[in-house]
Write an enzyme that holds these catalytic residues in place. Structure first.
Site, PDB file in Angstrom:
ATOM      1  N   GLY A  89       0.803  -1.225   0.000  1.00  0.00           N
ATOM      2  CA  GLY A  89       0.000   0.000   0.000  1.00  0.00           C
ATOM      3  C   GLY A  89       0.831   1.267   0.000  1.00  0.00           C
ATOM      4  CB  SER A  90       4.185   1.989   0.038  1.00  0.00           C
ATOM      5  OG  SER A  90       3.903   1.588   1.353  1.00  0.00           O
ATOM      6  N   GLY A  91       2.435   2.554  -3.048  1.00  0.00           N
ATOM      7  CA  GLY A  91       2.720   3.042  -4.397  1.00  0.00           C
ATOM      8  C   GLY A  91       3.832   2.275  -5.081  1.00  0.00           C
ATOM      9  CB  SER A 131       2.243  -4.693  -2.575  1.00  0.00           C
ATOM     10  OG  SER A 131       1.006  -4.160  -2.163  1.00  0.00           O
ATOM     11  CB  SER A 132      -2.383  -4.789  -5.481  1.00  0.00           C
ATOM     12  OG  SER A 132      -2.242  -3.717  -6.387  1.00  0.00           O
ATOM     13  CD  GLU A 167      -5.070  -3.730  -8.773  1.00  0.00           C
ATOM     14  OE1 GLU A 167      -5.435  -2.613  -8.378  1.00  0.00           O
ATOM     15  OE2 GLU A 167      -4.041  -4.297  -8.339  1.00  0.00           O
ATOM     16  CG  ASP A 217       0.719  -0.405 -10.592  1.00  0.00           C
ATOM     17  OD1 ASP A 217       1.343   0.558 -11.067  1.00  0.00           O
ATOM     18  OD2 ASP A 217      -0.016  -0.302  -9.595  1.00  0.00           O
TER      19      ASP A 217
HETATM   20  P1  ADP Z   1       0.007  -0.994  -3.727  1.00  0.00           P
HETATM   21  O1  ADP Z   1      -0.331  -1.880  -4.878  1.00  0.00           O
HETATM   22  O2  ADP Z   1       0.465   0.365  -4.143  1.00  0.00           O
HETATM   23  O3  ADP Z   1       0.967  -1.616  -2.770  1.00  0.00           O
HETATM   24  P2  ADP Z   1      -2.773  -1.392  -3.187  1.00  0.00           P
HETATM   25  O4  ADP Z   1      -3.713  -0.688  -2.273  1.00  0.00           O
HETATM   26  O5  ADP Z   1      -3.088  -1.427  -4.625  1.00  0.00           O
HETATM   27  O6  ADP Z   1      -1.327  -0.746  -2.922  1.00  0.00           O
HETATM   28  O7  ADP Z   1      -2.587  -2.914  -2.732  1.00  0.00           O
HETATM   29  C1  ADP Z   1      -2.318  -3.251  -1.395  1.00  0.00           C
HETATM   30  C2  ADP Z   1      -3.096  -4.488  -1.023  1.00  0.00           C
HETATM   31  O8  ADP Z   1      -2.471  -5.644  -1.625  1.00  0.00           O
HETATM   32  C3  ADP Z   1      -3.113  -4.798   0.454  1.00  0.00           C
HETATM   33  O9  ADP Z   1      -4.160  -4.127   1.099  1.00  0.00           O
HETATM   34  C4  ADP Z   1      -3.330  -6.312   0.467  1.00  0.00           C
HETATM   35  O10 ADP Z   1      -4.678  -6.626   0.282  1.00  0.00           O
HETATM   36  C5  ADP Z   1      -2.588  -6.765  -0.764  1.00  0.00           C
HETATM   37  N1  ADP Z   1      -1.235  -7.238  -0.393  1.00  0.00           N
HETATM   38  C6  ADP Z   1      -0.066  -6.745  -0.825  1.00  0.00           C
HETATM   39  N2  ADP Z   1       0.984  -7.450  -0.340  1.00  0.00           N
HETATM   40  C7  ADP Z   1       0.456  -8.423   0.441  1.00  0.00           C
HETATM   41  C8  ADP Z   1       1.005  -9.494   1.235  1.00  0.00           C
HETATM   42  N3  ADP Z   1       2.326  -9.676   1.336  1.00  0.00           N
HETATM   43  N4  ADP Z   1       0.144 -10.318   1.887  1.00  0.00           N
HETATM   44  C9  ADP Z   1      -1.185 -10.125   1.781  1.00  0.00           C
HETATM   45  N5  ADP Z   1      -1.758  -9.153   1.067  1.00  0.00           N
HETATM   46  C10 ADP Z   1      -0.968  -8.293   0.397  1.00  0.00           C
HETATM   47 MG    MG Z   2      -1.884  -1.627  -6.264  1.00  0.00          MG
END
Ligand code: ADP
Ligand code: MG
Length: 379
Positions: free
Chosen positions: A120-122, A125-126, A158, A170
């Site tokens: 959730g930091s840009g 991770s999603s 998404e 992404d």
């Molecule tokens: P970003 O993609 O910028 O990190 P998003 O809000 O799009 O931010 O995605 C973050 C979400 O992805 C988290 O709330 C969670 O649901 C999921 N996520 C990311 N990494 C993990 C992890 N290691 N384990 C479980 N869920 C994760």
């Molecule tokens: Mg994302």
């Protein structure tokens, strides 16, 4: 032969990794048919996938020590009660299997995911989870997706399962990234061109400590302003217009639309300029474009915060820092700085010092290297 019809000794599981990404320049341009230049981050999501209980889809989020299980039903997967990480992995499985014309329901699937991408930091991770899941699915079914199709499956995951109106930056960065290479993405054609990163620069990421969430409506509001601006300028996608056309017709746009158009159209120019400057070794100029991109994100688009603006100014002022900007959708998250390779260690120390002064607590800053894109893990 095992219960799953495989020769004894051959694990029925398949694994893959996919990186997060750092966008060097070109934000809020993807859904406007514009340009961006991301690198793949040297941090990854890893997914292991194999047959499970027939009819059931089980996902274990190893980092959270949580699991969730459901049926192969889109409506169940996207239900409000399911955890977001389940929707990313299970949604990607459902769409990916559908695209390949396969139905894993009879064997069932079990998925374990873990990730070193900051959440959730840009840094995306999603998408790292979605891309890793689809890459494991490719290996499971022994068929591959065309990269653009794969990126679109991530985007649909998404949109349809997480209800996040994200663009294609992404997943394309995670799929197409390569070591020491940037990926110039043209979002009108979805063409991806490798851009070698000169040996004279290093990159660092700096955590602002401010959380962001794409799903909370502000991102959607900016998208709507971009769409409104495109309509007012008579084009389908904002990037089909030009700064000159925009300047002529700026008065016919609502204030929010004016800021959105000013940012997107100038940002596309900055991406072009950045790629040219890198290629010709004009590193100071490339850095200036990153600083200007930050200013545009802050002043035209309004996706920065006062705290992040202070961090950017502090980092950009450090000797050996060529440029610094907020990276990703905004409202929080990480900044990326481009450093002169000759003095990068000293600059890193100094950024840490000044950023800690600004934050009032020890700043998290680290050097990163453009890493490899998504790939199956052979075992
Ligand atoms: P970003 O993609 O910028 O990190 P998003 O809000 O799009 O931010 O995605 C973050 C979400 O992805 C988290 O709330 C969670 O649901 C999921 N996520 C990311 N990494 C993990 C992890 N290691 N384990 C479980 N869920 C994760
Ligand atoms: Mg994302």
């Amino acid at each position: 032969v095992s219960a799953h019809g495989r020769a004894f000794g051959t694990p029925p599981t398949h694994a893959a990794t996919a990186p997060g990404r750092v966008n060097l320049i070109g934000d809020h341009t993807d859904y406007n048919g514009g340009l961006a230049l991301p690198i793949a981050l040297d941090a990854h999501a890893a997914v292991v996938l194999g047959p499970g209980a027939p009819g059931r889809l089980e996902v274990v989020a190893a980092d959270l020590d949580e699991r969730h299980e459901g049926a192969f039903e889109a409506s169940d997967i996207r239900a409000d009660s399911t955890p977001a990480w389940f929707r990313y992995a299970a949604g990607a499985v459902l769409l990916g299997a559908g695209e390949l014309g396969r139905d894993p329901e009879s064997v069932g699937l079990g998925i374990t995911l873990a990730s070193s991408v900051p959440v959730g930091s840009g840094l995306s991770s999603s998408a790292a989870i979605e891309v890793a899941t689809l890459t494991a699915i490719e290996s499971f079914f022994g068929r591959t997706f065309e990269p653009r199709t794969k990126a679109m499956l991530c985007q649909r995951t998404e949109h349809e399962f997480a209800r996040t109106p994200s663009g294609l930056l992404d997943p394309l960065a995670s799929i197409m990234g390569a070591t020491d290479t940037g990926v110039l993405i043209r979002f009108d054609s979805l063409s991806c061109t490798p851009v070698p990163i000169p040996a004279g620069v290093r990159f660092a990421i700096l955590d602002s400590g401010e959380g962001h969430s794409n799903a909370d409506g502000r991102y959607a509001r900016i998208r709507a302003a971009c769409e409104g601006a495109a309509r007012a300028l008579g084009v389908a996608m904002l990037s089909e217009s030009s700064l000159r056309e925009f300047t002529k017709r700026a008065d016919s746009l609502a204030p929010e639309q004016r800021g959105a158009a000013a940012h997107v159209l100038s940002e596309n120019e900055r991406v072009r300029g950045f790629v040219r400057a890198l290629g010709e070794g004009r590193l100071e100029q490339a850095g200036q474009l990153m600083n200007e991109s930050h200013r545009s994100m802050s002043e035209q688009l309004g996706v920065s915060t006062p705290g992040i603006d202070r961090l950017q100014a502090a980092a950009a002022g450090v000797a050996g820092v060529l440029g610094c900007r907020l990276t990703g959708g905004g409202f929080g998250g990480f900044l990326v700085a481009m450093l002169d390779a000759g003095t990068s260690e000293a600059a890193l120390k100094q950024i840490r010092q000044t950023a800690s002064d600004v934050l009032g607590h020890p700043a998290s800053v680290r050097l990163i290297r453009p890493g490899a894109g998504a790939r199956p893990i052979e075992w």
